[in-house]
Structures are given as C-alpha cells and as structure tokens.
Design an enzyme around this catalytic site. Structure first.
Site, PDB file in Angstrom:
ATOM      1  N   SER A 273      10.290  -3.547 -29.510  1.00 32.40           N
ATOM      2  CA  SER A 273       9.247  -3.511 -28.481  1.00 32.40           C
ATOM      3  C   SER A 273       8.984  -4.916 -27.966  1.00 32.40           C
ATOM      4  CB  SER A 273       7.948  -2.939 -29.047  1.00 32.40           C
ATOM      5  OG  SER A 273       7.255  -3.899 -29.826  1.00 32.40           O
ATOM      6  N   ASP A 274       8.605  -5.015 -26.693  1.00 35.23           N
ATOM      7  CA  ASP A 274       8.006  -6.269 -26.262  1.00 35.23           C
ATOM      8  C   ASP A 274       6.681  -6.401 -26.992  1.00 35.23           C
ATOM      9  OD1 ASP A 274       7.555  -8.675 -24.980  1.00 35.23           O
ATOM     10  OD2 ASP A 274       8.096  -7.914 -23.007  1.00 35.23           O
ATOM     11  N   PHE A 275       6.173  -7.616 -27.066  1.00 41.67           N
ATOM     12  CA  PHE A 275       5.047  -7.903 -27.948  1.00 41.67           C
ATOM     13  C   PHE A 275       3.753  -7.348 -27.359  1.00 41.67           C
ATOM     14  CE2 PHE A 275       8.303 -10.006 -29.913  1.00 41.67           C
ATOM     15  CZ  PHE A 275       7.926 -10.732 -31.033  1.00 41.67           C
ATOM     16  N   GLY A 276       3.285  -6.241 -27.957  1.00 39.79           N
ATOM     17  CA  GLY A 276       2.130  -5.534 -27.435  1.00 39.79           C
ATOM     18  C   GLY A 276       2.511  -4.386 -26.523  1.00 39.79           C
ATOM     19  N   GLY A 277       3.803  -4.035 -26.493  1.00 42.62           N
ATOM     20  CA  GLY A 277       4.268  -3.009 -25.570  1.00 42.62           C
ATOM     21  C   GLY A 277       4.339  -1.609 -26.148  1.00 42.62           C
TER      22      GLY A 277
END
Length: 729
Positions: A273-277
C-alpha cells in the site's frame, strides 16, 4: 599403529564434542536443517515449509508495518524483518521508529542521484541500469531490502507537483527506462517497488479523488510501464496508488490488483500500500493487498491495529476470513524475502562512495538538455571571457533534501555556483547576485532584482540559474502547482537581464514544464533538472564544453497551459470528487500533433555541440504478416567537429486504422556515440507490439492489416526520413 593414552583421551574429547553438537542441532531441528533454510531446495518448497511452521499471529504480523518504514519478521524462526526506504533517487534518512521524524543519525548520509525525470531525459537504458545498481548498493549497506521506486506515472499535466519523480509523458520511453532501473536494483538482491498503480497523475485531492479512465486509455497510456515492469523486468513489488479508480481505492482495487495485475500479467510479487492508502479490511483481504504501511503511527498499538493487523486476525479467528487467502499473501511476502534479505549470496553494499557520486554525475550529465543555442553561445570559451555574472537563487540552493518522499540525506551536494567556480579555477572572475529569494518579501525581492540587473551591465556574460525548487506548490509531493509561470517573478527578472545584457544563458533547474515568455530574448537555454550530489559539476561540465549535451526532453513544453490536453478538455483537476480523463489517449505530443498545436519545445527535442545528418530509411521488406518483424535501418553521420551522442527516435504511424490513433507514436530509440565524420548504421526491429492498438470491444491488443509508416528523426517534430510498408493477413 602406536597411540599413547594422551592422544586417545584427546581424540575421545573431540568425538564427544562433535556428538554433543550434533545432538544439539538435532534437538533444535529433529529432521536436520529445515527445508525453509536449505539453500539447495527450490524457493517454493522453502516457502511452503516456512508457512507450515508459522502461527496465525506470525503470518498476520508479516502483512503490516510495525514502524514507520518496516514490518516484523518471525524471530522464532529466524525470518528477518522487512526494511523499506524511500526513495527513487536516494535513501531517505532513518526515522524515529514510530514517527516521520528523522532520527538525526550520523551514519545515514547517502549519495543523491538525479531526479527520475533527469534519468528519463538521458534516453539511455544503460544509465537506468547504472542508476538502479548503484542506488541498490546503498540500500544494501543500510540493510534495506525494498526500494520504493521507480515511479512511472505518466505526465498528464505540467501542474502535477510530483512530475519530477516520474519519467515523462510517453509510455514507451517510461517503460524502457523503468525496466533498466529495476534490473539494476534487483540484480543486487534488493526489491524495486514500482509505483503508483494506477492513474495517479495529480496531487490535488490525491487521497480521495476518483479517476474515470476508459479501458483503451488505461492499456495504451497508463498501464504499459507497469506491465513492462512485471513482464520484462520481473519486478518483485508494486505499490498501489492513493486515489480511487472507478469508485474503489487503488490499494485494494479488485480490477487493478486481481484482474489486471495477477490474472492478465501474471505478477507473483507483493502489492504494497501507499502510506496511508488502505481504507477497508475486507477489500484489502479479498482484492490482493499484501503489505500495509503508513495507516497510523505513534505507538506499537497503533501499528497492531492496522487493517491487515488486529482486525484481520480477529476475522480469521472467527472464521470470517479464509486462511487460504492469508497463506497466499504470506507466500508472496516470503517469495519477495527469499529474493532479497533471505537470499543466498546477497552482495555487499556501499554508502556514499566516490564511485556512486561519479555515477550520479554521469547520469546528470547525460540527462541535461540543451533546448536552445543561438549563435553557438555555448559551450563557453573561458579564454574569451573576463567576467561572468551568475544570477539566481538556484545557483546556491541544495535541492536533494526536500520534495517529500523523494528527499535524500545527501552526504554533500555540489551547487551550480560551486561547480562553475571550481571549473573556472580563478581563470576568470565569477560574481554572484541572487536576483530573488524564495523566503523574502516582495520588497526585498524587488531590491534583489534591481541589484542583479545593475550588475549585469558590467559582465561579459550572464548565467541565469533559476527555475523551481521543492517548496510547496512547486516540485513537491502532496500539492500541485498553482501557476504555469515560474515563481518569484522570475519571468520579469530574466526579461530585464536579457534587455540589459543579451549575452545570457538560462540554466533551468526543475522537473516540470513552465511558461517561457522570455524565450525569444534569451539566446541559450539549458534544462538541468535536479542533478543530485554532483549537480553543479555536471552543469559546469556542459556549460564549458567538457561534456557534449545529449539529453532529450521526455515531455513536451506547452507554450501556455491551455495547450495541454487535460486543460483544453476541462478535465483537470476535476470537481473535487471525480476527475475524468476526457482527452483519452491523446496525451502530450499525441495531443499537440492531433490538434496541430506548436509546443514551445517538442517531446524528444535536445541539441548538441555537434551536428548529425540522417540518411534514408531502409526496410528489409515492404510487406509483413502480423506475427513477423521488419528491420529498419538508417545511417546517421556526425557532420560536426567533435564527438557527440545522438538519440535516434523511431515513430510509427498507422495510416488505415479502424479506430482513431495518434499521428505517430514512439516505438523505438537508440542512443549512439559518433565520432566526427563517422557514419553509423542504426537498426531497429519493428514487430506487432509496435503496430498494435488496444481494442476495447475485444479487450485485447490487435494488429490490423493495412498501411503503416516508419518515421525516424531527432525529435517528435523533427523527422528526417520515413518509409511505408503493409501488414497483410
């Protein structure tokens, strides 16, 4: 044989020790070396064995972060942690474990490599491989097994604040450069993580915006670099994007991750995942997300409560989630680890070495683009100059330590003024005026402007070194630009300097296109990008002629923002909730040629200090079947007085297509060094991949019978020769 008692006792002791050690080993592993540690066994067998030994909690622990840039291993089994790092152009500093705050260590300084847009401007896959290889050596030294890069999102608009991290507007060029970069990284047993999948082409509302893109446009423009990363480079990790596609977040989007990535392309690596995605546990479980990062920070409890953490574990214990699906996720994570930090023969690394700095300089020099050079004002003849005035804040500003996730804690950075003074070595007088300040008030900047213009009168030549920086609303992650013009009133400053002293060279440091109302008044323009650790040395080398510039633009420069297809279609930045890519496949030069719009500088443009003559295109046949190849050959001669490198570009035109197609599309390029007076025969192989378009009704790539044209030139708007052929049934 005579053996005395002393020798016999010594032998008995040695045998006893060996027996004890063997007993201890068997006590640990009743069957001897466990399969998952046995380097002689196939990786898939080792994965199955490791998986069978893990508890439910240990399996789930592999799938989510336990600190800002890492995830847990399985200490009981000796399975190591995963250590990730930004970014695509240099290692980010180590962070305090539960925050985004740099730890302030003295041992994590690194080499800053050029921005990826500079790498793309080399049009040289050899530089991509060199970049990846050297960067991954730094990752190895810092015990990182995954590099979060390269980023391969397509330039859709010059307003995107993150364009400097990407590789331009063309899917073919981006694919070739990305494949070489990934191969260089992964050769050193470090996983590349290609990002951001998919259609993440603006920073405005990036975490919530829903992108609407038709199927053909996805496959022809926005998917090819990711597909090449999977099928040609064999990338081991892919990062999902922040945005939604077709109403579902990309980090757990069923169509993107299951239908396309896994089923169509056969990807066997991990989806990160992208960070916070990550937004939904159920979707993350079912739709193919493998590793979750950045959802929350601050405490061990926060990490444990990630959506693929405690909520997932609870569902598994309650039989609300399949352990078979969990096992597949863990299997993919372990596969990546057996290729990286659990691999046999993992190489040694090196950090901030002289060799890496020189590699960074080679890439920077190879990517610098000479946009304009009236009257051959460049290269500078140091013997004919007494005084040079350098103007512009970017002459003294370090660029590698800002910009969001692309920041690098560079050991050092040679700024342009330093590089110029070092090259001049007191042979001529080098004076400096800032001209503007990115932190000053308008009144102060007006004063700096006036002082620079006044000083211009007494200089033999002005080197203006400006552009943008990595502050908010410029080349910066998280926000888009607010204006197509240069910041800090530079347009007025450059114009005033040119009026005062027409011997002006503009060296522009940035990663994006921008308006150039002053272009007619400035005889020479150099696009220098963000060059990394040796940026100033590379710029000086090109300005003074030690290096012959050979970079080419990886994107078009519109004269005005309204010339760009997304803006002309009123399709950026969307309504706050949704953005529809109304321009379809007509991105960049494809749009300019369709609408007959002349750009300021075209895709593929770039000058040299020598000249190249192109001969006539020759084909080895005039007809071909769709499953055959045709060989294209063209002679290229260096007609100048010094060695130079030329990027020979091949474009294809489908002259009888049943669907609308671009006027032409890049389908091949080669960068070749040619000595003065030398002629080189440049060959290309054209096959079905170069001739196909994506048919949305058939959901596949097709080659139609009909007439095609091969065009070869030095830029998209400078075609030197062409030839036609037919595809037959």
């Amino acid at each position: 044989m005579n053996i005395n008692k002393k020798q016999m006792k010594s032998s008995i002791r040695k045998i006893s020790m060996l027996v004890a050690m063997a007993s201890f080993s068997v006590g640990l592993w009743p069957q001897g070396i466990p399969v998952y540690r046995d380097v002689s066994r196939p990786i898939e067998e080792r994965i199955d064995d490791a998986l069978a030994r893990m508890t439910l909690e240990e399996k789930v622990g592999l799938l989510h972060a336990d600190r800002s840039y890492g995830s847990a291993g399985v200490p009981r089994l000796g399975i190591p942690e995963n250590n990730l790092t930004d970014g695509p152009s240099g290692l980010r500093p180590e962070m305090v474990w539960q925050t985004w705050i740099p730890a302030g260590m003295s041992s994590d300084s690194c080499t800053a490599f050029p921005a990826l847009i500079c790498l793309a401007a080399t049009w040289n896959p050899e530089m991509g491989y060199l970049f990846g290889k050297n960067l991954s050596e730094e990752a190895l030294f810092r015990n990182k097994n995954m590099l979060l890069g390269p980023a391969v999102n397509i330039f859709r608009t010059p307003m995107n604040g993150r364009n400097f991290e990407y590789m331009g507007e063309d899917p073919y060029l981006t694919s070739r450069m990305a494949v070489s970069y990934i191969k260089g990284v992964q050769e050193n047993h470090v996983s590349a993580c290609v990002k951001h999948f998919a259609v993440n082409n603006q920073e405005t509302k990036r975490t919530t915006i829903n992108t609407i893109v038709d199927e053909r446009t996805l496959h022809e423009i926005y998917f090819p670099a990711f597909k090449a990363a999977v099928q040609e480079a064999g990338v081991w990790a892919i990062m999902g994007a922040y945005n939604k596609f077709d109403g579902q977040y990309c980090c757990h989007n069923s169509y993107l991750l299951k239908d396309v990535l896994r089923e169509q392309w056969g990807f066997d690596g991990v989806v990160v995942s992208d960070f916070g995605g990550t937004h939904d546990t159920q979707e993350a479980i079912e739709n193919g997300l493998d590793m979750e990062f950045g959802t929350d920070l601050g405490s061990l409890e926060a990490f444990q409560n990630y959506r693929l953490g405690a909520p997932y574990l609870k569902m598994l214990r309650n039989n609300e989630a399949s352990e078979e699906v969990l096992n597949e996720k863990v299997r993919r994570v372990l596969r990546m680890m057996y290729r990286t930090n659990m691999s046999e023969g993992r190489p040694w690394g090196a950090l901030a070495s002289e060799e890496h700095a020189m590699a960074a300089r080679r890439i920077a020099e190879d990517g610098i683009v000479l946009l304009k050079n009236n009257h051959n004002i460049l290269p500078l003849n140091i013997e004919s100059l007494d005084r040079i005035l350098v103007v512009g804040e970017n002459a003294v500003k370090m660029m590698s330590r800002d910009g969001g996730s692309s920041e690098a804690k560079s050991k050092y950075e040679v700024v342009p003024l330093e590089g110029i003074r070092k090259y001049a070595a007191n042979r001529i007088e080098i004076n400096y005026q800032p001209g503007y300040s990115s932190t000053a008030s308008k009144a102060v900047n007006d004063s700096l402007h006036a002082e620079a213009v006044k000083a211009a009168k007494n200089a033999d030549l002005i080197l203006y070194i400006g552009g943008m920086n990595k502050s908010l609303y410029q080349d910066c992650e998280g926000v888009d630009r607010q204006s197509y013009n240069l910041p800090y009133d530079q347009d007025a400053l450059i114009t005033a300097l040119a009026v005062e002293n027409p011997s002006l060279v503009a060296v522009m440091i940035c990663g994006n296109a921008y308006a150039m109302p002053w272009c007619p008044k400035v005889p020479a323009i150099v696009q220098a990008w963000y060059g990394g650790t040796e940026a100033g040395s590379a710029i000086a080398s090109v300005l003074f002629g030690e290096t012959n510039p050979s970079g080419k633009l990886p994107f078009s420069f519109p004269v005005k923002i309204e010339d760009n297809s997304a803006h002309a279609s009123n399709a950026y930045p969307g309504d706050g909730e949704t953005v529809e890519y109304k321009e379809g496949i007509f991105v960049g030069y494809r749009w300019f040629e369709k609408k007959k719009i002349k750009p300021q500088f075209a895709f593929g443009h770039g000058l040299s200090y020598t000249s190249f003559d192109y001969g006539k295109v020759m084909l080895d046949k005039k007809t071909m079947k769709s499953d055959e190849n045709i060989t294209v050959t063209i002679p290229v001669t260096n007609s100048g007085k010094r060695e130079g490198a030329e990027v020979v570009q091949l474009y294809i035109t489908d002259m009888e297509s049943s669907l609308p197609r671009p006027i032409k599309e890049l389908k091949g390029f080669k960068k070749i060094k040619i000595a003065p007076g030398e002629t080189v025969e440049v060959d290309f192989t054209v096959g079905k991949d170069a001739l196909s378009f994506y048919d949305p009704e058939r959901h596949e790539w097709v080659v139609e019978p009909g007439k095609f044209q091969v065009q070869v030139g030095t830029a998209s708007d400078d075609i030197r020769s062409f030839a036609t052929f037919r595809v037959v049934q």
